[in-house]
Design a protein around this motif. Structure first.
Motif, PDB file in Angstrom:
ATOM      1  N   SER A  61       8.882  17.996  -0.826  1.00 56.48           N
ATOM      2  CA  SER A  61      10.137  17.251  -0.813  1.00 56.48           C
ATOM      3  C   SER A  61      10.349  16.548   0.525  1.00 56.48           C
ATOM      4  CB  SER A  61      11.297  18.203  -1.105  1.00 56.48           C
ATOM      5  OG  SER A  61      12.531  17.530  -1.017  1.00 56.48           O
ATOM      6  N   SER A  62      10.060  17.256   1.616  1.00 57.36           N
ATOM      7  CA  SER A  62      10.218  16.653   2.944  1.00 57.36           C
ATOM      8  C   SER A  62       9.129  15.625   3.213  1.00 57.36           C
ATOM      9  CB  SER A  62      10.184  17.746   4.011  1.00 57.36           C
ATOM     10  OG  SER A  62      11.274  18.629   3.850  1.00 57.36           O
ATOM     11  N   CYS A  63       7.931  15.889   2.705  1.00 59.58           N
ATOM     12  CA  CYS A  63       6.843  14.908   2.860  1.00 59.58           C
ATOM     13  C   CYS A  63       7.190  13.614   2.134  1.00 59.58           C
ATOM     14  CB  CYS A  63       5.539  15.483   2.306  1.00 59.58           C
ATOM     15  SG  CYS A  63       4.837  16.820   3.295  1.00 59.58           S
ATOM     16  N   MET A  64       7.763  13.749   0.937  1.00 57.84           N
ATOM     17  CA  MET A  64       8.182  12.561   0.201  1.00 57.84           C
ATOM     18  C   MET A  64       9.277  11.811   0.961  1.00 57.84           C
ATOM     19  SD  MET A  64       6.354  12.272  -2.515  1.00 57.84           S
ATOM     20  CE  MET A  64       7.309  11.195  -3.570  1.00 57.84           C
ATOM     21  N   GLY A  65      10.160  12.569   1.617  1.00 57.40           N
ATOM     22  CA  GLY A  65      11.186  11.933   2.437  1.00 57.40           C
ATOM     23  C   GLY A  65      10.579  11.102   3.549  1.00 57.40           C
ATOM     24  N   LEU A  66       9.506  11.623   4.138  1.00 54.89           N
ATOM     25  CA  LEU A  66       8.818  10.892   5.199  1.00 54.89           C
ATOM     26  C   LEU A  66       8.120   9.647   4.647  1.00 54.89           C
ATOM     27  CD1 LEU A  66       8.606  11.383   8.224  1.00 54.89           C
ATOM     28  CD2 LEU A  66       6.412  12.521   7.836  1.00 54.89           C
ATOM     29  N   MET A  67       7.555   9.756   3.447  1.00 51.42           N
ATOM     30  CA  MET A  67       6.915   8.601   2.815  1.00 51.42           C
ATOM     31  C   MET A  67       7.946   7.521   2.497  1.00 51.42           C
ATOM     32  SD  MET A  67       4.136  10.424   0.261  1.00 51.42           S
ATOM     33  CE  MET A  67       3.288   8.908  -0.170  1.00 51.42           C
ATOM     34  N   LYS A  68       9.119   7.941   2.034  1.00 53.79           N
ATOM     35  CA  LYS A  68      10.182   6.978   1.743  1.00 53.79           C
ATOM     36  C   LYS A  68      10.675   6.306   3.020  1.00 53.79           C
ATOM     37  CE  LYS A  68      11.768   9.368  -2.426  1.00 53.79           C
ATOM     38  NZ  LYS A  68      12.837  10.187  -3.047  1.00 53.79           N
ATOM     39  N   ALA A  69      10.712   7.084   4.110  1.00 58.11           N
ATOM     40  CA  ALA A  69      11.101   6.502   5.402  1.00 58.11           C
ATOM     41  C   ALA A  69      10.074   5.464   5.850  1.00 58.11           C
ATOM     42  CB  ALA A  69      11.244   7.604   6.441  1.00 58.11           C
ATOM     43  N   SER A  70       8.795   5.730   5.578  1.00 59.14           N
ATOM     44  CA  SER A  70       7.737   4.766   5.917  1.00 59.14           C
ATOM     45  C   SER A  70       7.944   3.463   5.162  1.00 59.14           C
ATOM     46  CB  SER A  70       6.362   5.342   5.569  1.00 59.14           C
ATOM     47  OG  SER A  70       6.107   6.530   6.273  1.00 59.14           O
ATOM     48  N   LYS A  71       8.223   3.598   3.874  1.00 60.58           N
ATOM     49  CA  LYS A  71       8.467   2.409   3.053  1.00 60.58           C
ATOM     50  C   LYS A  71       9.674   1.631   3.578  1.00 60.58           C
ATOM     51  CE  LYS A  71      10.048   1.194  -1.603  1.00 60.58           C
ATOM     52  NZ  LYS A  71      10.404   1.730  -2.946  1.00 60.58           N
ATOM     53  N   ALA A  72      10.761   2.349   3.899  1.00 63.81           N
ATOM     54  CA  ALA A  72      11.973   1.696   4.391  1.00 63.81           C
ATOM     55  C   ALA A  72      11.724   1.003   5.730  1.00 63.81           C
ATOM     56  CB  ALA A  72      13.096   2.720   4.528  1.00 63.81           C
ATOM     57  N   CYS A  73      10.948   1.642   6.602  1.00 60.36           N
ATOM     58  CA  CYS A  73      10.627   1.048   7.907  1.00 60.36           C
ATOM     59  C   CYS A  73       9.898  -0.285   7.729  1.00 60.36           C
ATOM     60  CB  CYS A  73       9.754   1.993   8.726  1.00 60.36           C
ATOM     61  SG  CYS A  73      10.614   3.428   9.389  1.00 60.36           S
ATOM     62  N   VAL A  89       0.835  -1.207   0.000  1.00 56.86           N
ATOM     63  CA  VAL A  89       0.000   0.000   0.000  1.00 56.86           C
ATOM     64  C   VAL A  89       0.870   1.257   0.000  1.00 56.86           C
ATOM     65  CG1 VAL A  89      -1.682   1.335   1.332  1.00 56.86           C
ATOM     66  CG2 VAL A  89      -1.955  -1.144   1.119  1.00 56.86           C
ATOM     67  N   VAL A  90       1.897   1.264   0.843  1.00 59.56           N
ATOM     68  CA  VAL A  90       2.787   2.429   0.934  1.00 59.56           C
ATOM     69  C   VAL A  90       3.570   2.609  -0.364  1.00 59.56           C
ATOM     70  CG1 VAL A  90       4.795   3.382   2.129  1.00 59.56           C
ATOM     71  CG2 VAL A  90       2.947   2.327   3.441  1.00 59.56           C
ATOM     72  N   LYS A  91       4.035   1.532  -0.953  1.00 58.81           N
ATOM     73  CA  LYS A  91       4.750   1.605  -2.235  1.00 58.81           C
ATOM     74  C   LYS A  91       3.875   2.250  -3.307  1.00 58.81           C
ATOM     75  CE  LYS A  91       8.091  -2.215  -2.099  1.00 58.81           C
ATOM     76  NZ  LYS A  91       8.406  -3.565  -2.657  1.00 58.81           N
ATOM     77  N   ASP A  92       2.619   1.815  -3.370  1.00 60.88           N
ATOM     78  CA  ASP A  92       1.695   2.354  -4.376  1.00 60.88           C
ATOM     79  C   ASP A  92       1.480   3.857  -4.180  1.00 60.88           C
ATOM     80  OD1 ASP A  92       1.432  -0.126  -5.498  1.00 60.88           O
ATOM     81  OD2 ASP A  92      -0.484  -0.599  -4.548  1.00 60.88           O
ATOM     82  N   ALA A  93       1.290   4.269  -2.919  1.00 57.64           N
ATOM     83  CA  ALA A  93       1.066   5.689  -2.631  1.00 57.64           C
ATOM     84  C   ALA A  93       2.298   6.517  -2.992  1.00 57.64           C
ATOM     85  CB  ALA A  93       0.715   5.880  -1.162  1.00 57.64           C
ATOM     86  N   LEU A  94       3.471   5.984  -2.680  1.00 57.56           N
ATOM     87  CA  LEU A  94       4.715   6.699  -2.980  1.00 57.56           C
ATOM     88  C   LEU A  94       4.931   6.821  -4.488  1.00 57.56           C
ATOM     89  CD1 LEU A  94       7.339   8.005  -2.026  1.00 57.56           C
ATOM     90  CD2 LEU A  94       8.343   5.716  -1.845  1.00 57.56           C
ATOM     91  N   GLU A  95       4.695   5.737  -5.211  1.00 59.53           N
ATOM     92  CA  GLU A  95       4.867   5.763  -6.669  1.00 59.53           C
ATOM     93  C   GLU A  95       3.887   6.740  -7.322  1.00 59.53           C
ATOM     94  OE1 GLU A  95       4.479   1.757  -7.953  1.00 59.53           O
ATOM     95  OE2 GLU A  95       6.398   1.122  -7.065  1.00 59.53           O
ATOM     96  N   GLU A  96       2.676   6.792  -6.789  1.00 65.04           N
ATOM     97  CA  GLU A  96       1.680   7.715  -7.337  1.00 65.04           C
ATOM     98  C   GLU A  96       2.122   9.165  -7.155  1.00 65.04           C
ATOM     99  OE1 GLU A  96      -2.930   8.998  -6.421  1.00 65.04           O
ATOM    100  OE2 GLU A  96      -2.336   6.911  -6.086  1.00 65.04           O
ATOM    101  N   MET A  97       2.639   9.480  -5.957  1.00 63.95           N
ATOM    102  CA  MET A  97       3.094  10.839  -5.714  1.00 63.95           C
ATOM    103  C   MET A  97       4.339  11.171  -6.526  1.00 63.95           C
ATOM    104  SD  MET A  97       0.917  12.301  -3.875  1.00 63.95           S
ATOM    105  CE  MET A  97       1.883  13.806  -3.899  1.00 63.95           C
ATOM    106  N   GLU A  98       5.254  10.221  -6.677  1.00 64.63           N
ATOM    107  CA  GLU A  98       6.451  10.457  -7.489  1.00 64.63           C
ATOM    108  C   GLU A  98       6.063  10.738  -8.935  1.00 64.63           C
ATOM    109  OE1 GLU A  98       9.844   7.816  -5.142  1.00 64.63           O
ATOM    110  OE2 GLU A  98       8.613   6.882  -6.687  1.00 64.63           O
ATOM    111  N   HIS A  99       5.065  10.030  -9.416  1.00 58.62           N
ATOM    112  CA  HIS A  99       4.593  10.255 -10.786  1.00 58.62           C
ATOM    113  C   HIS A  99       3.976  11.649 -10.922  1.00 58.62           C
ATOM    114  CE1 HIS A  99       3.027   9.266 -14.733  1.00 58.62           C
ATOM    115  NE2 HIS A  99       1.809   9.623 -14.344  1.00 58.62           N
ATOM    116  N   ALA A 100       3.185  12.045  -9.917  1.00 58.17           N
ATOM    117  CA  ALA A 100       2.517  13.349  -9.970  1.00 58.17           C
ATOM    118  C   ALA A 100       3.500  14.502  -9.841  1.00 58.17           C
ATOM    119  CB  ALA A 100       1.465  13.433  -8.859  1.00 58.17           C
ATOM    120  N   LEU A 101       4.637  14.248  -9.194  1.00 59.22           N
ATOM    121  CA  LEU A 101       5.604  15.314  -8.953  1.00 59.22           C
ATOM    122  C   LEU A 101       6.619  15.505 -10.080  1.00 59.22           C
ATOM    123  CD1 LEU A 101       6.305  14.819  -5.147  1.00 59.22           C
ATOM    124  CD2 LEU A 101       5.559  16.938  -6.224  1.00 59.22           C
ATOM    125  N   VAL A 102       6.453  14.738 -11.151  1.00 62.05           N
ATOM    126  CA  VAL A 102       7.348  14.927 -12.298  1.00 62.05           C
ATOM    127  C   VAL A 102       7.304  16.393 -12.715  1.00 62.05           C
ATOM    128  CG1 VAL A 102       7.725  14.362 -14.727  1.00 62.05           C
ATOM    129  CG2 VAL A 102       7.132  12.554 -13.092  1.00 62.05           C
TER     130      VAL A 102
END
Length: 304
Positions: free
Chosen positions: A185-197, A138-151
């Motif tokens: 940018s910082s929010c994305m960092g937090l999302m990536k930290a969630s995925k890593a956790c 679920v977290v991967k999907d949310a992160l990928e969606e935001m990365e796509h939108a932030l292009v």
């Protein structure tokens, strides 16, 4: 459990065939088919209730969900037969019968202990690993969606057609400002930290998780419970990040998620799944969460 699901699938087939068209099934045969269906469902429920609660709430919930789907599928099949004229096998009846088959086949996808995979032998360690994998997805999907939108230069609402009455979408409410992007940018960092956790905890649960004592089983359940809070909080954060961005809403969302992540990491570190050799990444990810959270607080300080 495997055997009772298999028998229930067979009884669903017999029930459907018995009422697939004329001539009418005799009262005696109808009674026999009904009793066999009832006995199969009772056996499924009985095996579920035989599973001791002490084996873990995560494992028990997965078995309960699989059992519930079988029971509900059989109810739907029965109701479909009762409501349909006995002329021919209806599409609805075929779909309902297939639904029971599919529900019964779910027993094969229940979490398995690797060394016993051929016997579908599951314990709470396997169940919690399975639950963590779902949360990670679920977290991967949310992160990928935001990365796509932030292009760079991309309109996040580009898939929405222009409205004839409201006019063009092309206004500032459909795009991020420069200030928004700094916060993002910082929010994305937090999302990536969630995925890593979630990824790291999943790894140590698979490597070191045990279900040999009540304490170990309870610790695994607690990890699954906290993880189940992280994935929906990521979705909520992602929604608050879309334009027009409400920075206060973002601040409140990240506060909640920071609490979940820090609690998750702390609990992992103090549980049996995290030996001293694994403490380094726990400290690193804790620092990453704090770093991104402090940046978000600085960006949104004026919103409080």
């Amino acid at each position: 459990l495997v055997q009772t699901f298999k028998v229930t699938s067979q009884e669903a087939t017999k029930l459907s065939l018995a009422f697939s068209g004329p001539p009418l099934t005799s009262a005696e045969d109808c009674r026999k088919v009904s009793e066999d269906v009832q006995n199969a469902i009772l056996a499924v429920a009985t095996v579920y209730y035989w599973l001791p609660k002490g084996q873990g709430t995560t494992l028990r919930k997965m078995v309960r969900d699989a059992t519930t789907e079988v029971v509900e599928g059989m109810i739907q099949l029965t109701e479909t037969i009762l409501s349909a004229p006995l002329e021919s096998l209806s599409q609805e009846q075929l779909i309902s019968t297939g639904g029971v088959w599919e529900a019964c086949e779910q027993v094969s996808s229940l979490p398995r202990v690797p060394q016993f995979s051929s016997f579908c032998f599951a314990d709470n360690q396997a169940a919690v690993a399975s639950a963590l994998a779902v949360c990670l997805g679920v977290v991967k999907d949310a992160l990928e969606e935001m990365e796509h939108a932030l292009v760079e230069g991309q309109d996040p609402y580009s898939d929405i057609m222009e409205d004839e009455e409201l006019g063009f979408r092309g206004n500032r409410d459909t795009y991020w400002s420069e200030a928004d992007r700094k916060l993002l940018s910082s929010c994305m960092g937090l999302m990536k930290a969630s995925k890593a956790c979630l990824k790291k905890v999943l790894g140590v649960v698979k490597a070191y998780g045990k279900a040999d004592s009540p304490e170990q089983i309870a610790q695994l359940d607690d990890l699954a419970d906290i993880a189940n809070e992280i994935s929906p909080s990521v979705d909520e954060l992602a929604l608050s990040m879309y334009p027009p961005m409400n920075q206060l809403a973002v601040r409140l969302n990240v506060n909640t998620r920071e609490a979940f992540l820090i609690n998750f990491l702390h609990f992992c570190r103090t549980s049996h799944v995290c030996p001293p050799s694994e403490e380094g990444w726990v400290q690193f990810l804790t620092g990453a969460v704090d770093h991104n959270m402090n940046k978000i607080k600085n960006f949104t300080q004026g919103q409080l």
